[in-house]
Write an enzyme that holds these catalytic residues in place. Sequence first.
Site, PDB file in Angstrom:
ATOM      1  N   LYS A  38       0.673  -1.266  -0.163  1.00  0.00           N
ATOM      2  CA  LYS A  38      -0.004   0.081   0.160  1.00  0.00           C
ATOM      3  C   LYS A  38       0.977   1.265  -0.005  1.00  0.00           C
ATOM      4  O   LYS A  38       1.290   1.760   1.076  1.00  0.00           O
ATOM      5  CB  LYS A  38      -1.029  -0.037   1.115  1.00  0.00           C
ATOM      6  CG  LYS A  38      -1.703   1.076   1.488  1.00  0.00           C
ATOM      7  CD  LYS A  38      -3.031   1.003   0.515  1.00  0.00           C
ATOM      8  CE  LYS A  38      -4.183   2.038   1.015  1.00  0.00           C
ATOM      9  NZ  LYS A  38      -5.504   1.734   0.269  1.00  0.00           N
ATOM     10  N   ARG A 177     -20.123  -6.341  -3.302  1.00  0.00           N
ATOM     11  CA  ARG A 177     -21.461  -5.947  -2.733  1.00  0.00           C
ATOM     12  C   ARG A 177     -21.392  -4.812  -1.546  1.00  0.00           C
ATOM     13  O   ARG A 177     -21.567  -5.593  -0.394  1.00  0.00           O
ATOM     14  CB  ARG A 177     -22.326  -6.906  -2.741  1.00  0.00           C
ATOM     15  CG  ARG A 177     -23.678  -6.514  -2.550  1.00  0.00           C
ATOM     16  CD  ARG A 177     -24.773  -7.486  -2.992  1.00  0.00           C
ATOM     17  NE  ARG A 177     -26.125  -6.988  -2.868  1.00  0.00           N
ATOM     18  CZ  ARG A 177     -27.421  -7.660  -3.266  1.00  0.00           C
ATOM     19  NH1 ARG A 177     -26.992  -9.092  -3.635  1.00  0.00           N
ATOM     20  NH2 ARG A 177     -28.385  -7.210  -3.502  1.00  0.00           N
TER      21      ARG A 177
END
Length: 228
Positions: A38, A177
């Site tokens: 990251k 989702r």
Amino acid sequence: MIDAFFIAGTDTDVGKTVASKAVLQALAAKGLNTIGYKPVAAGSEKTEQGWRNSDALHLQKAATLEVAYEDVNPYALELPASPHIAAKHEQVEIEYDLLSEKLAQHKEQADVVLVEGAGGWRVPVSDTDSLSTWVQQEQLPVVLVVGIKLGCLSHALLTAEIIKADGLNLVGWIANRVNPGTEHYADIIEMLESRIDAPKLGEIPYIPSAKRKELGKYINVEPLLNID
């Protein structure tokens, strides 16, 4: 097989870290040594060990190889804001050379390096530049995470278009989702499948506290392993 790829999102809070963890777990299940990277993270907390970002910590834990936090996340910025704002607040200049140095180091150690972005594709890291410029410089293949919610179709299709316009290889996409109440889910997935010119690597259902769960079963990494 590719040795590194970039996880991009259609926006912030679409589940890049959830998807990244799922991919890392799926790669580990194939017996591959992995590192999660990251490069830039905003919204970090001060600890006894220094500044730490929760998403970067999840990547560090999900990888199979142990890597020092400073190598997983060289820029852990305090403010939960766009990286260019957080960096300016701390009088920090995000240097691409350092990002590239860490990436090269990770490639030497791991079979596959997963690089997770910050925010959306064009998120600024300075007043004049975006993180996507570094991704172009490194020519990293891209996996796009689509947070399935109202408005995601336009965001996803535009992001897929600009990734390709930037000369990069979109090697897959993942549906996450983020809103269990989103209507017409199947129709949204069908449209994305028909309009994004890259394989769907998986669908991650809505799962409370997903970052703490086993998610690899939702991802098919074979398309990534078959890329030269």
